[in-house]
Scaffold this motif. Structure first.
Motif, PDB file in Angstrom:
ATOM      1  N   GLU A  11       5.903  -3.743   0.623  1.00  0.00           N
ATOM      2  CA  GLU A  11       6.180  -4.319  -0.693  1.00  0.00           C
ATOM      3  C   GLU A  11       4.975  -5.105  -1.207  1.00  0.00           C
ATOM      4  O   GLU A  11       4.648  -5.061  -2.404  1.00  0.00           O
ATOM      5  CB  GLU A  11       7.416  -5.204  -0.624  1.00  0.00           C
ATOM      6  CG  GLU A  11       8.708  -4.414  -0.425  1.00  0.00           C
ATOM      7  CD  GLU A  11       9.944  -5.305  -0.420  1.00  0.00           C
ATOM      8  OE1 GLU A  11       9.776  -6.545  -0.293  1.00  0.00           O
ATOM      9  OE2 GLU A  11      11.059  -4.772  -0.538  1.00  0.00           O
ATOM     10  N   VAL A  13       2.420  -2.646  -2.466  1.00  0.00           N
ATOM     11  CA  VAL A  13       2.816  -2.118  -3.781  1.00  0.00           C
ATOM     12  C   VAL A  13       2.441  -3.109  -4.879  1.00  0.00           C
ATOM     13  O   VAL A  13       1.902  -2.730  -5.925  1.00  0.00           O
ATOM     14  CB  VAL A  13       4.331  -1.825  -3.818  1.00  0.00           C
ATOM     15  CG1 VAL A  13       4.777  -1.516  -5.251  1.00  0.00           C
ATOM     16  CG2 VAL A  13       4.674  -0.652  -2.902  1.00  0.00           C
ATOM     17  N   GLU A  14       2.705  -4.369  -4.627  1.00  0.00           N
ATOM     18  CA  GLU A  14       2.388  -5.410  -5.611  1.00  0.00           C
ATOM     19  C   GLU A  14       0.882  -5.501  -5.835  1.00  0.00           C
ATOM     20  O   GLU A  14       0.415  -5.594  -6.975  1.00  0.00           O
ATOM     21  CB  GLU A  14       2.925  -6.753  -5.107  1.00  0.00           C
ATOM     22  CG  GLU A  14       2.725  -7.911  -6.082  1.00  0.00           C
ATOM     23  CD  GLU A  14       3.518  -7.763  -7.354  1.00  0.00           C
ATOM     24  OE1 GLU A  14       3.103  -8.342  -8.376  1.00  0.00           O
ATOM     25  OE2 GLU A  14       4.552  -7.052  -7.337  1.00  0.00           O
ATOM     26  N   GLN A  57      -0.821  -2.842  -8.130  1.00  0.00           N
ATOM     27  CA  GLN A  57      -0.617  -2.882  -9.577  1.00  0.00           C
ATOM     28  C   GLN A  57      -1.875  -3.318 -10.328  1.00  0.00           C
ATOM     29  O   GLN A  57      -2.140  -2.858 -11.439  1.00  0.00           O
ATOM     30  CB  GLN A  57       0.544  -3.826  -9.925  1.00  0.00           C
ATOM     31  CG  GLN A  57       1.880  -3.461  -9.300  1.00  0.00           C
ATOM     32  CD  GLN A  57       2.463  -2.176  -9.859  1.00  0.00           C
ATOM     33  OE1 GLN A  57       2.240  -1.839 -11.019  1.00  0.00           O
ATOM     34  NE2 GLN A  57       3.205  -1.454  -9.035  1.00  0.00           N
ATOM     35  N   LEU A  96       1.853   4.791  -8.007  1.00  0.00           N
ATOM     36  CA  LEU A  96       2.390   3.443  -7.817  1.00  0.00           C
ATOM     37  C   LEU A  96       3.917   3.457  -7.868  1.00  0.00           C
ATOM     38  O   LEU A  96       4.581   2.769  -7.078  1.00  0.00           O
ATOM     39  CB  LEU A  96       1.832   2.498  -8.881  1.00  0.00           C
ATOM     40  CG  LEU A  96       0.325   2.208  -8.787  1.00  0.00           C
ATOM     41  CD1 LEU A  96      -0.144   1.413  -9.994  1.00  0.00           C
ATOM     42  CD2 LEU A  96      -0.003   1.464  -7.495  1.00  0.00           C
ATOM     43  N   ARG A  97       4.472   4.242  -8.771  1.00  0.00           N
ATOM     44  CA  ARG A  97       5.942   4.353  -8.835  1.00  0.00           C
ATOM     45  C   ARG A  97       6.494   5.009  -7.574  1.00  0.00           C
ATOM     46  O   ARG A  97       7.545   4.595  -7.054  1.00  0.00           O
ATOM     47  CB  ARG A  97       6.353   5.143 -10.080  1.00  0.00           C
ATOM     48  CG  ARG A  97       6.135   4.389 -11.392  1.00  0.00           C
ATOM     49  CD  ARG A  97       6.787   5.119 -12.558  1.00  0.00           C
ATOM     50  NE  ARG A  97       6.115   6.388 -12.849  1.00  0.00           N
ATOM     51  CZ  ARG A  97       5.064   6.514 -13.641  1.00  0.00           C
ATOM     52  NH1 ARG A  97       4.541   5.438 -14.219  1.00  0.00           N
ATOM     53  NH2 ARG A  97       4.527   7.701 -13.865  1.00  0.00           N
ATOM     54  N   HIS A  99       5.210   4.844  -4.591  1.00  0.00           N
ATOM     55  CA  HIS A  99       5.150   3.858  -3.511  1.00  0.00           C
ATOM     56  C   HIS A  99       6.383   2.953  -3.525  1.00  0.00           C
ATOM     57  O   HIS A  99       6.981   2.681  -2.482  1.00  0.00           O
ATOM     58  CB  HIS A  99       3.881   3.020  -3.629  1.00  0.00           C
ATOM     59  CG  HIS A  99       2.672   3.697  -3.076  1.00  0.00           C
ATOM     60  ND1 HIS A  99       1.458   3.068  -2.917  1.00  0.00           N
ATOM     61  CD2 HIS A  99       2.477   4.970  -2.608  1.00  0.00           C
ATOM     62  CE1 HIS A  99       0.579   3.913  -2.403  1.00  0.00           C
ATOM     63  NE2 HIS A  99       1.172   5.066  -2.215  1.00  0.00           N
ATOM     64  N   LYS A 100       6.745   2.489  -4.693  1.00  0.00           N
ATOM     65  CA  LYS A 100       7.907   1.613  -4.792  1.00  0.00           C
ATOM     66  C   LYS A 100       9.179   2.352  -4.381  1.00  0.00           C
ATOM     67  O   LYS A 100      10.024   1.811  -3.650  1.00  0.00           O
ATOM     68  CB  LYS A 100       8.061   1.086  -6.216  1.00  0.00           C
ATOM     69  CG  LYS A 100       9.188   0.061  -6.374  1.00  0.00           C
ATOM     70  CD  LYS A 100       9.272  -0.457  -7.785  1.00  0.00           C
ATOM     71  CE  LYS A 100      10.318  -1.574  -7.879  1.00  0.00           C
ATOM     72  NZ  LYS A 100      11.634  -1.170  -7.324  1.00  0.00           N
ATOM     73  N   GLN A 101       9.321   3.593  -4.811  1.00  0.00           N
ATOM     74  CA  GLN A 101      10.516   4.360  -4.468  1.00  0.00           C
ATOM     75  C   GLN A 101      10.559   4.703  -2.978  1.00  0.00           C
ATOM     76  O   GLN A 101      11.637   4.767  -2.378  1.00  0.00           O
ATOM     77  CB  GLN A 101      10.572   5.639  -5.313  1.00  0.00           C
ATOM     78  CG  GLN A 101      10.821   5.367  -6.787  1.00  0.00           C
ATOM     79  CD  GLN A 101      10.800   6.627  -7.626  1.00  0.00           C
ATOM     80  OE1 GLN A 101      11.002   7.733  -7.103  1.00  0.00           O
ATOM     81  NE2 GLN A 101      10.557   6.482  -8.921  1.00  0.00           N
ATOM     82  N   VAL A 149       9.384   2.768  -0.599  1.00  0.00           N
ATOM     83  CA  VAL A 149       9.828   1.537   0.052  1.00  0.00           C
ATOM     84  C   VAL A 149      11.337   1.387  -0.100  1.00  0.00           C
ATOM     85  O   VAL A 149      12.038   1.019   0.859  1.00  0.00           O
ATOM     86  CB  VAL A 149       9.105   0.309  -0.530  1.00  0.00           C
ATOM     87  CG1 VAL A 149       9.659  -0.972   0.095  1.00  0.00           C
ATOM     88  CG2 VAL A 149       7.606   0.400  -0.265  1.00  0.00           C
ATOM     89  N   ASP A 150      11.859   1.680  -1.277  1.00  0.00           N
ATOM     90  CA  ASP A 150      13.310   1.581  -1.499  1.00  0.00           C
ATOM     91  C   ASP A 150      14.071   2.533  -0.582  1.00  0.00           C
ATOM     92  O   ASP A 150      15.116   2.173  -0.020  1.00  0.00           O
ATOM     93  CB  ASP A 150      13.640   1.904  -2.963  1.00  0.00           C
ATOM     94  CG  ASP A 150      13.159   0.834  -3.927  1.00  0.00           C
ATOM     95  OD1 ASP A 150      12.885  -0.296  -3.474  1.00  0.00           O
ATOM     96  OD2 ASP A 150      13.050   1.132  -5.136  1.00  0.00           O
TER      97      ASP A 150
END
Length: 214
Positions: free
Chosen positions: A114, A117-118, A121, A177-178, A180-182, A184-185
């Motif tokens: 996380e 990911v931050e 950005q 980037l999107r 990566h966030k997904q 992690v989810d």
């Protein structure tokens, strides 16, 4: 061949150190494609005997990073011609690691992902390459499979070569980037299927870059 920075100590097997040093220098581009590797020059630069250098070069030939030259020494190969195959192999192994990671990842590893990911950005293009590498390495390590980790790491090194550090189109960066966030989810949800699905799509971005010539 450009001068090498001496990096050999006596704390580990010398031949292993010489091998790792030369491998990193070739993959990073410090030693360029077409450069000749000569035992005497390398031994003098690294302050070692020719025996560990000879062993290291033999291992590099086995890695297909150098080839024996018809006249003298060995020559560093052009890695660009192998990158597509490397990408497909890496993809298969990393998808396997991601499925295991979905079952074994720790809270600390999830937090690290996380944080990456931050950071991604607002990172520069060069920083994003390093962040992306660390992101994927963290997932691989979360698989908890030492053999799989070693296999994938040997391939991932290729993607830190300067030839693949590009600025990409803004839309591809945004999608990465999107993704990566997904990812992690999906890992947090402990879903191997969803993790594999998103990661497979994400890795296709890298394949698109190679197909387009970077």
């Amino acid at each position: 061949m450009q001068p090498l920075t001496p990096a050999v100590t006596r704390s580990a097997r010398v031949a292993d150190q010489v091998y790792r040093h030369l491998r990193r220098a070739i993959i990073s581009g410090e030693i360029e494609s077409g450069a000749r590797l000569r035992e005497v020059e390398i031994a003098q630069t690294l302050n070692v005997s020719r025996t560990p250098v000879r062993e290291a070069i033999s291992r590099l030939i086995g890695d297909l990073l150098v080839r024996e030259h018809e006249t003298t020494g060995v020559e560093v190969v052009d890695m660009a011609s192998d990158m597509m195959d490397v990408h497909h192999i890496r993809e298969s192994l990393e998808l396997c690691a991601a499925r295991l990671a979905a079952e074994r990842i720790t809270d600390a590893q999830l937090q690290l992902l996380e944080d990456l990911v931050e950071r991604g950005q607002t990172a520069s293009p060069e920083e994003r390459v390093r962040i992306n590498h660390q992101f994927h390495v963290t997932i691989i390590q979360a698989s908890g499979s030492p053999r799989l980790i070693e296999m994938i790491t040997s391939f991932n090194e290729y993607f830190l070569h300067p030839a693949w550090i590009t600025r990409r189109e803004k839309k591809l960066v945004g999608q990465a980037l999107r993704d990566h966030k997904q990812i992690v989810d999906a890992l947090r949800a402990r879903s191997p299927d969803q993790t594999e699905k998103i990661l497979r799509r994400h890795l296709k971005l890298g394949l698109m870059q190679l197909a387009d010539g970077g």
